[in-house]
Design an enzyme around this catalytic site. Structure first.
Site, short mmCIF file in Angstrom:
data_model
loop_
_atom_site.label_atom_id
_atom_site.label_comp_id
_atom_site.label_asym_id
_atom_site.label_seq_id
_atom_site.Cartn_x
_atom_site.Cartn_y
_atom_site.Cartn_z
N MET A 30 0.85 -1.19 0.00
CA MET A 30 0.00 0.00 0.00
C MET A 30 0.89 1.25 0.00
O MET A 30 0.47 2.32 0.45
CB MET A 30 -0.94 -0.02 1.21
N ALA A 32 4.12 3.86 0.94
CA ALA A 32 4.82 4.31 2.15
C ALA A 32 5.86 3.26 2.54
O ALA A 32 5.89 2.76 3.66
CB ALA A 32 3.83 4.58 3.29
N LEU A 33 6.70 2.96 1.57
CA LEU A 33 7.59 1.81 1.67
C LEU A 33 8.72 2.04 2.68
O LEU A 33 9.21 3.15 2.85
CB LEU A 33 8.18 1.49 0.29
N HIS A 34 9.11 0.95 3.33
CA HIS A 34 10.21 0.99 4.31
C HIS A 34 11.09 -0.24 4.09
O HIS A 34 10.86 -1.02 3.16
CB HIS A 34 9.66 1.07 5.72
N HIS A 37 9.45 -3.62 3.40
CA HIS A 37 9.05 -3.85 2.00
C HIS A 37 10.29 -4.16 1.15
O HIS A 37 10.26 -5.03 0.28
CB HIS A 37 8.37 -2.61 1.41
N LYS A 149 4.98 -9.80 9.69
CA LYS A 149 4.43 -8.90 10.71
C LYS A 149 2.91 -9.03 10.70
O LYS A 149 2.27 -9.08 11.74
CB LYS A 149 4.84 -7.45 10.47
O1 PAF Z 1 -0.13 -5.71 3.81
C1 PAF Z 1 -0.54 -4.79 3.06
O2 PAF Z 1 0.14 -3.79 2.82
C2 PAF Z 1 -1.92 -4.91 2.43
O3 PAF Z 1 -2.81 -5.52 3.30
C3 PAF Z 1 -1.91 -5.61 1.07
C4 PAF Z 1 -1.47 -7.06 1.18
C5 PAF Z 1 -0.99 -4.87 0.12
C6 PAF Z 1 -3.32 -5.61 0.46
O4 PAF Z 1 -3.78 -4.31 0.28
#
Ligand code: PAF
Length: 280
Positions: A30, A32-34, A37, A149
């Protein structure tokens, strides 16, 4: 790296890759990567010929509008990181593209979504299953990567893939922690320095609980963890449950299962954080 926002375009591109016999890996996010990710993306690029990262804040999995509004969005920074990590395609559709009409599908996960996150965020996992099933249908990945997590989410996605007979290999990746051992989360961006310090007590208490598990029943250990965390300024535990790692049902004695995990949700001010620890 190509940034694509329509289903038809990403399908076109990936069809070409598949024809050449290339394997496709997907990291659904979704944004806002860290670093959490980044660890999924690194594994994805290592395992597959073609790596796809989806960046989409999925409205159907938020049961609280305020939470959806406040969810951090940093697209330019995300794209920069993904480029550095050697991603081939970013799929970043609009809400209208993903949901041209209301998604009325209702999934049945039995007891898996009746506890913990499912109990406190009704409808959340149905929304996760809606978006992940759409992403799997569009991208058709060979491998898909999720962080541990979100322990319950991983169990739900695995169950969904099994129910829908989707040919996707779901890979869970270990939690990545900040230097103070707070589990990395996009929501950490909303914490002040003081709150981050307080929140770092969560994992400290979980680790302590693991070292003293032989002295307590799971129920008594839960009480201990909740009391210790609620004693930290600004922290309020929503739940802490010690469960079987496969069926997510609470265990009453340590011999109930060979795979036991403690899952916790804690409010730090108005920011909701989750974490977990494997007991055995
Ligand atoms: O874990 C997440 O960031 C979300 O639940 C996902 C898997 C991208 C689905 O929107």
């Amino acid at each position: 790296m190509k940034i694509i926002d329509t289903i038809s375009e990403i399908e076109n591109q990936l069809q070409g890759c598949r024809k050449k016999g290339e394997t496709i890996g997907l990291v659904p996010t979704m944004g806002a990567l860290h670093e959490g990710h980044a660890s999924l993306v690194k594994r994805c690029t290592a395992d597959n010929n073609i790596s796809v990262v989806s960046v989409f804040v999925n409205p159907t999995q938020f049961n609280n509008n305020e939470d959806l509004k406040l969810y951090p969005r940093t697209p330019e920074k995300d794209y920069e990181l993904l480029e550095e990590l050697g991603v081939d395609y970013v799929f970043s559709p609009s809400v209208e593209e993903m949901y041209p009409e209301e998604d009325k599908r209702v999934f049945d996960f039995g007891q898996l979504d009746k506890v913990m996150e499912g109990e406190f965020r009704p409808g959340h996992f149905n929304g996760v299953a809606q978006i992940v099933s759409k992403l799997f249908a569009i991208i058709k990945p060979d491998n898909a990567y999720f962080g541990e997590k979100d322990f319950q989410q991983l169990a739900i996605v695995r169950d969904m893939v099994r129910q829908l007979s989707m040919p996707v290999n779901v890979i869970g990746m270990p939690i990545i922690r900040e230097s103070n051992r707070l589990a990395m989360s996009s929501r950490n961006q909303r914490l002040s320095e003081e709150q981050k310090k307080n929140a770092s007590e969560i994992y400290k208490v979980l680790r302590e609980s693991k070292s003293s598990m032989s002295e307590y029943t799971p129920e008594k250990l839960s009480d201990y963890v909740i009391a210790r965390i609620n004693n930290v300024p600004g922290l309020k535990t929503e739940y802490f449950q010690i469960v079987d790692g496969d069926n997510l049902q609470q265990v009453t004695v340590w011999n109930d299962s060979d795979y036991i995990v403690g899952c916790i949700a804690v409010f730090c001010g108005d920011v909701r954080l989750i974490d977990n620890i494997r007991y055995k």
